[in-house]
Design a protein around this motif. Structure first.
Motif, PDB file in Angstrom:
ATOM      1  N   PRO A   1       0.836  -1.204   0.000  1.00 55.13           N
ATOM      2  CA  PRO A   1       0.000   0.000   0.000  1.00 55.13           C
ATOM      3  C   PRO A   1       0.871   1.254   0.000  1.00 55.13           C
ATOM      4  N   LEU A   2       0.434   2.291  -0.693  1.00 53.72           N
ATOM      5  CA  LEU A   2       1.196   3.543  -0.716  1.00 53.72           C
ATOM      6  C   LEU A   2       0.732   4.448   0.414  1.00 53.72           C
ATOM      7  N   LYS A   3       1.630   4.643   1.414  1.00 55.16           N
ATOM      8  CA  LYS A   3       1.327   5.537   2.542  1.00 55.16           C
ATOM      9  C   LYS A   3       2.190   6.788   2.395  1.00 55.16           C
ATOM     10  N   ILE A   4       1.545   7.941   2.368  1.00 53.72           N
ATOM     11  CA  ILE A   4       2.291   9.209   2.317  1.00 53.72           C
ATOM     12  C   ILE A   4       1.643  10.182   3.296  1.00 53.72           C
ATOM     13  N   GLY A   5       2.430  10.645   4.235  1.00 55.76           N
ATOM     14  CA  GLY A   5       1.918  11.601   5.221  1.00 55.76           C
ATOM     15  C   GLY A   5       0.805  11.026   6.071  1.00 55.76           C
ATOM     16  N   GLY A   6       0.824   9.716   6.257  1.00 58.82           N
ATOM     17  CA  GLY A   6      -0.189   9.064   7.091  1.00 58.82           C
ATOM     18  C   GLY A   6      -1.455   8.686   6.341  1.00 58.82           C
ATOM     19  N   MET A   7      -1.532   9.043   5.059  1.00 58.01           N
ATOM     20  CA  MET A   7      -2.712   8.717   4.264  1.00 58.01           C
ATOM     21  C   MET A   7      -2.394   7.560   3.313  1.00 58.01           C
TER      22      MET A   7
ATOM     23  N   ASP B   1       6.427   5.098   5.007  1.00 61.92           N
ATOM     24  CA  ASP B   1       5.897   6.455   4.796  1.00 61.92           C
ATOM     25  C   ASP B   1       7.048   7.468   4.762  1.00 61.92           C
ATOM     26  N   VAL B   2       7.508   7.724   3.553  1.00 60.53           N
ATOM     27  CA  VAL B   2       8.707   8.537   3.346  1.00 60.53           C
ATOM     28  C   VAL B   2       8.538   9.963   3.910  1.00 60.53           C
TER      29      VAL B   2
ATOM     30  N   ILE C   1      -2.842   6.163  -0.239  1.00 61.32           N
ATOM     31  CA  ILE C   1      -3.167   6.755  -1.538  1.00 61.32           C
ATOM     32  C   ILE C   1      -3.320   5.646  -2.578  1.00 61.32           C
ATOM     33  N   PRO C   2      -4.442   5.612  -3.288  1.00 62.96           N
ATOM     34  CA  PRO C   2      -4.638   4.555  -4.284  1.00 62.96           C
ATOM     35  C   PRO C   2      -3.571   4.632  -5.381  1.00 62.96           C
ATOM     36  N   HIS C   3      -2.863   3.524  -5.579  1.00 60.52           N
ATOM     37  CA  HIS C   3      -1.812   3.473  -6.614  1.00 60.52           C
ATOM     38  C   HIS C   3      -1.476   2.007  -6.855  1.00 60.52           C
ATOM     39  N   SER C   4      -0.857   1.738  -8.000  1.00 55.08           N
ATOM     40  CA  SER C   4      -0.561   0.349  -8.365  1.00 55.08           C
ATOM     41  C   SER C   4       0.569  -0.247  -7.530  1.00 55.08           C
ATOM     42  N   GLU C   5       1.351   0.587  -6.871  1.00 51.25           N
ATOM     43  CA  GLU C   5       2.443   0.098  -6.028  1.00 51.25           C
ATOM     44  C   GLU C   5       2.665   1.070  -4.878  1.00 51.25           C
ATOM     45  N   GLY C   6       3.410   0.592  -3.896  1.00 45.60           N
ATOM     46  CA  GLY C   6       3.639   1.435  -2.721  1.00 45.60           C
ATOM     47  C   GLY C   6       5.116   1.508  -2.385  1.00 45.60           C
ATOM     48  N   LEU C   7       5.438   2.339  -1.390  1.00 45.20           N
ATOM     49  CA  LEU C   7       6.832   2.479  -0.960  1.00 45.20           C
ATOM     50  C   LEU C   7       7.128   1.439   0.109  1.00 45.20           C
ATOM     51  N   SER C   8       8.132   0.629  -0.158  1.00 48.01           N
ATOM     52  CA  SER C   8       8.432  -0.474   0.755  1.00 48.01           C
ATOM     53  C   SER C   8       9.441  -0.032   1.797  1.00 48.01           C
ATOM     54  N   GLY C   9       9.334  -0.644   2.966  1.00 46.12           N
ATOM     55  CA  GLY C   9      10.265  -0.342   4.044  1.00 46.12           C
ATOM     56  C   GLY C   9      10.018  -1.306   5.183  1.00 46.12           C
ATOM     57  N   HIS C  10      10.861  -1.228   6.196  1.00 47.47           N
ATOM     58  CA  HIS C  10      10.673  -2.105   7.353  1.00 47.47           C
ATOM     59  C   HIS C  10       9.364  -1.750   8.058  1.00 47.47           C
ATOM     60  N   SER C  11       9.080  -0.450   8.158  1.00 51.90           N
ATOM     61  CA  SER C  11       7.804   0.009   8.724  1.00 51.90           C
ATOM     62  C   SER C  11       6.803   0.097   7.579  1.00 51.90           C
TER      63      SER C  11
ATOM     64  N   TRP D   1       9.261  -2.729  14.984  1.00 55.19           N
ATOM     65  CA  TRP D   1       8.850  -1.692  14.017  1.00 55.19           C
ATOM     66  C   TRP D   1       8.497  -2.278  12.664  1.00 55.19           C
ATOM     67  N   LYS D   2       8.436  -3.615  12.579  1.00 55.66           N
ATOM     68  CA  LYS D   2       8.067  -4.269  11.321  1.00 55.66           C
ATOM     69  C   LYS D   2       6.616  -3.910  10.990  1.00 55.66           C
ATOM     70  N   GLY D   3       6.416  -3.249   9.860  1.00 58.34           N
ATOM     71  CA  GLY D   3       5.075  -2.866   9.426  1.00 58.34           C
ATOM     72  C   GLY D   3       4.439  -1.770  10.282  1.00 58.34           C
ATOM     73  N   ALA D   4       5.255  -1.098  11.122  1.00 60.44           N
ATOM     74  CA  ALA D   4       4.709  -0.104  12.065  1.00 60.44           C
ATOM     75  C   ALA D   4       4.096   1.087  11.347  1.00 60.44           C
ATOM     76  N   ASP D   5       3.062   1.654  11.972  1.00 62.03           N
ATOM     77  CA  ASP D   5       2.482   2.916  11.523  1.00 62.03           C
ATOM     78  C   ASP D   5       3.496   4.016  11.865  1.00 62.03           C
ATOM     79  N   SER D   6       3.980   4.719  10.862  1.00 58.95           N
ATOM     80  CA  SER D   6       5.040   5.710  11.094  1.00 58.95           C
ATOM     81  C   SER D   6       4.583   6.889  11.938  1.00 58.95           C
ATOM     82  N   ALA D   7       3.273   7.027  12.153  1.00 52.93           N
ATOM     83  CA  ALA D   7       2.782   8.074  13.065  1.00 52.93           C
ATOM     84  C   ALA D   7       3.355   7.866  14.463  1.00 52.93           C
ATOM     85  N   VAL D   8       3.671   6.617  14.808  1.00 54.33           N
ATOM     86  CA  VAL D   8       4.284   6.322  16.112  1.00 54.33           C
ATOM     87  C   VAL D   8       5.633   7.048  16.232  1.00 54.33           C
TER      88      VAL D   8
END
Ligand code: MG
Length: 174
Positions: free
Chosen positions: A26-32, A47-48, A34-44, A77-84
């Motif tokens: 899933p593409l998470k940006i700024g806590g939202m 959310d860049v 966003i519908p898209h064909s791919e997302g930004l991957s990371g340990h959490s 922090w695996k898959g963590a919500d970056s708001a934390v």
């Protein structure tokens, strides 16, 4: 002492981050989300923007950076919500006696277009930072000439203002 006089001081912070686009994320940006064909991957949650804001806040008070406080090798922090991460940074800013005055940010990514989502991202970020939405700048650019079509980047600056000690107990709210 600040050139503006005693009891009045500001701090600036800068943070940036990058993550790779991957399918099935899933593409998470700024806590939202966003519908898209791919997302930004990371340990959490990758959310860049929240990562760059967190590092800017931590940098402004010379605290350890996001990777030190929330190690990517830590399974917590695996898959963590970056708001934390951002919430912890805001807490540290307040504990240091400062409040966020405003932030400005630039996203660099080939797709999707951020414009339609910018008001929601700004409002959400403002809520997390407990500042008005007109104190959250958000711009988006495409990575022309950078050969970074598969990467999402975020650059963020923050300005903190010192809270007079007599007002410290009643922290600023919008
Ligand atoms: Mg990151």
């Amino acid at each position: 002492m600040s050139i503006l006089g005693s009891g009045f001081s500001m701090k600036i912070g800068y943070g940036w981050d990058s993550h790779e686009f991957k399918r099935g994320v899933p593409l998470k940006i700024g806590g939202m989300t966003i519908p898209h064909s791919e997302g930004l991957s990371g340990h959490s949650d990758g959310d860049v923007l929240l990562h760059a804001v967190t590092d800017a806040l931590l940098g402004a008070i010379a605290a350890p950076d996001i990777g030190t406080l929330f190690s990517p090798s830590d399974p917590r922090w695996k898959g963590a919500d970056s708001a934390v991460f951002l919430t912890e940074a805001v807490k540290r800013v307040e504990a240091a006696g400062y409040a966020v005055a405003n932030i400005d940010s630039t996203l660099v990514l080939a797709a999707p277009r951020i414009g339609p989502h910018a008001p929601a991202i700004r409002a959400h970020l403002a809520n997390l930072l407990r500042i008005p939405a007109d104190c959250v700048g958000l711009k988006a650019k495409t990575p022309e000439g950078l050969n970074l079509e598969n990467t999402g980047l975020a650059h963020v600056v923050v300005l903190l203002e010192k809270i007079p000690s007599k007002k410290r107990k009643t922290s600023r709210r919008k």
